[in-house]
Structures are given as C-alpha cells and as structure tokens.
Design an enzyme around this catalytic site. Structure first.
Site, short mmCIF file in Angstrom:
data_model
loop_
_atom_site.label_atom_id
_atom_site.label_comp_id
_atom_site.label_asym_id
_atom_site.label_seq_id
_atom_site.Cartn_x
_atom_site.Cartn_y
_atom_site.Cartn_z
N GLY A 28 0.84 -1.20 0.00
CA GLY A 28 0.00 0.00 0.00
C GLY A 28 0.87 1.24 0.00
CD GLN A 53 3.49 5.91 2.38
OE1 GLN A 53 2.47 5.38 1.94
NE2 GLN A 53 4.44 5.24 2.98
CB CYS A 87 5.02 2.34 7.16
SG CYS A 87 4.63 3.81 6.21
CG LEU A 88 6.63 0.89 1.20
CD1 LEU A 88 6.09 1.17 -0.20
CD2 LEU A 88 7.73 -0.17 1.14
CG HIS A 120 -0.77 1.66 7.42
ND1 HIS A 120 0.20 1.18 8.27
CD2 HIS A 120 -0.12 2.41 6.49
CE1 HIS A 120 1.38 1.65 7.88
NE2 HIS A 120 1.21 2.39 6.79
CD GLU A 121 -1.16 2.58 2.78
OE1 GLU A 121 -0.70 3.72 2.64
OE2 GLU A 121 -0.44 1.59 3.03
CG HIS A 177 0.36 7.15 5.17
ND1 HIS A 177 1.55 7.58 5.70
CD2 HIS A 177 0.48 5.80 5.04
CE1 HIS A 177 2.36 6.54 5.89
NE2 HIS A 177 1.73 5.44 5.50
NI NI Z 1 2.47 3.48 5.52
#
Ligand code: NI
Length: 172
Positions: free
Chosen positions: A46, A51, A94-95, A136-137, A140
C-alpha cells in the site's frame, strides 16, 4: 509511468493533511499509475500519495502482490462510513518507516466509500488485512504514521532505528 522516491520518516511532509481530489483527471490517473509502480518497486502492499510528496487524498494498494499476483486498486478521497467496535492487533510496517514492524490495534472491520481510478463512487466492506491496510493508508492522508499509534518510547526507538539506517546508507 515512473518510479517516484518515497519519503522516509521523520520527513515533515509526511505530517501534512492531504487535500481532496476535485476531479479524477489525467494528472490524477498518472499519479495513481506512478504510485503503483513505486509501490511495486519497493515491494509494498500500500502507498499514500503523500509518501511520494503529493498531498492529495489518493491511495493505492495491492494485497495480492505478496503472492506474486497483481490486483492493483486505487482509492481516491476514501472515507470511513462505519467501523466495528471489535478491534484486532495486527503487525504493521510502512515504506516510510523501513524495517520497523509493530503491532497496532484497529477496528477489525470497516465500511468505506471512495472513487476508483475511473472516478466512479464505490463502497467496500473490508475485514482482515484489507481493513488494516485501508486504515493505515487513510491515516497517512491525515498526517498519521502507524508508529504514532505506539507508545512514545516505542515510537522514539523506531525513529532512531530509521535514522541510524539512513546514516549508514549515506556513509556506505
Ligand atoms: Ni504506511
């Protein structure tokens, strides 16, 4: 399509509250496609637009990617309509917080609405990994990272680890 660099915490841009998309035009479709390519390149499941430094309410996801299949999904202006009282503890990563994995408690099931890549309004009932990933997304989009759900101590340890790894990478 092109791969865009992913911001790493504690980059202040990750704290921005993203703006809704007024119209799903070619620019947004290009953003979705670039985000998918960037997510696949980083082997994530995701990614939120912020991001890659774009403060718009756009997410991409592909939960099949771990099994070697591709089922790309885009969620534009996603909104939670309902969340279960029942919660589950799921290990998240998370990336933007590389190599950190911690349990986060969230509602087990949610109902959400969003625009798809064609700008069509869709509703979704999500549970398990999809529910966790969507929440989670969506966090962000409001400038919240999964480590913000942890205790202050755990969060500062996580951020220190990420910064140390970043320094080592620069030095090598
Ligand atoms: Ni994330």
């Amino acid at each position: 399509m092109s791969i865009r660099p992913i911001l790493i915490a504690p980059d202040p841009r990750l704290k921005a509250v993203s703006e809704p998309v007024a119209r799903v035009d070619d620019e947004i479709k290009k953003l979705v496609d670039d985000m998918l390519e960037s997510m696949y390149a980083a082997e994530g499941i995701g990614l939120a637009a912020i991001q890659v430094g774009v403060p718009r309410r756009v997410l991409v996801m592909d939960l099949a990617q771990k099994e070697g299949r591709r089922e790309p999904q885009a969620f534009i202006n996603p909104r939670i309509l309902w969340a279960s009282d029942e919660t589950t503890l799921v290990q998240e990563g998370c990336l933007s917080v590389p190599d950190i994995w911690e349990d986060v408690e969230r509602p087990s099931r949610i109902r959400a609405e969003f625009l798809d890549r064609d700008g069509t309004l869709q509703a979704i009932d999500a549970e398990e990994l999809l529910a966790t990933c969507l929440q989670h997304e969506m966090d962000h989009l409001n400038g919240i990272l999964f480590i913000d759900h942890l205790s202050k101590l755990k969060r500062s340890i996580a951020l220190r680890k990420v910064q140390k790894a970043k320094r080592l990478e620069k030095a090598s």
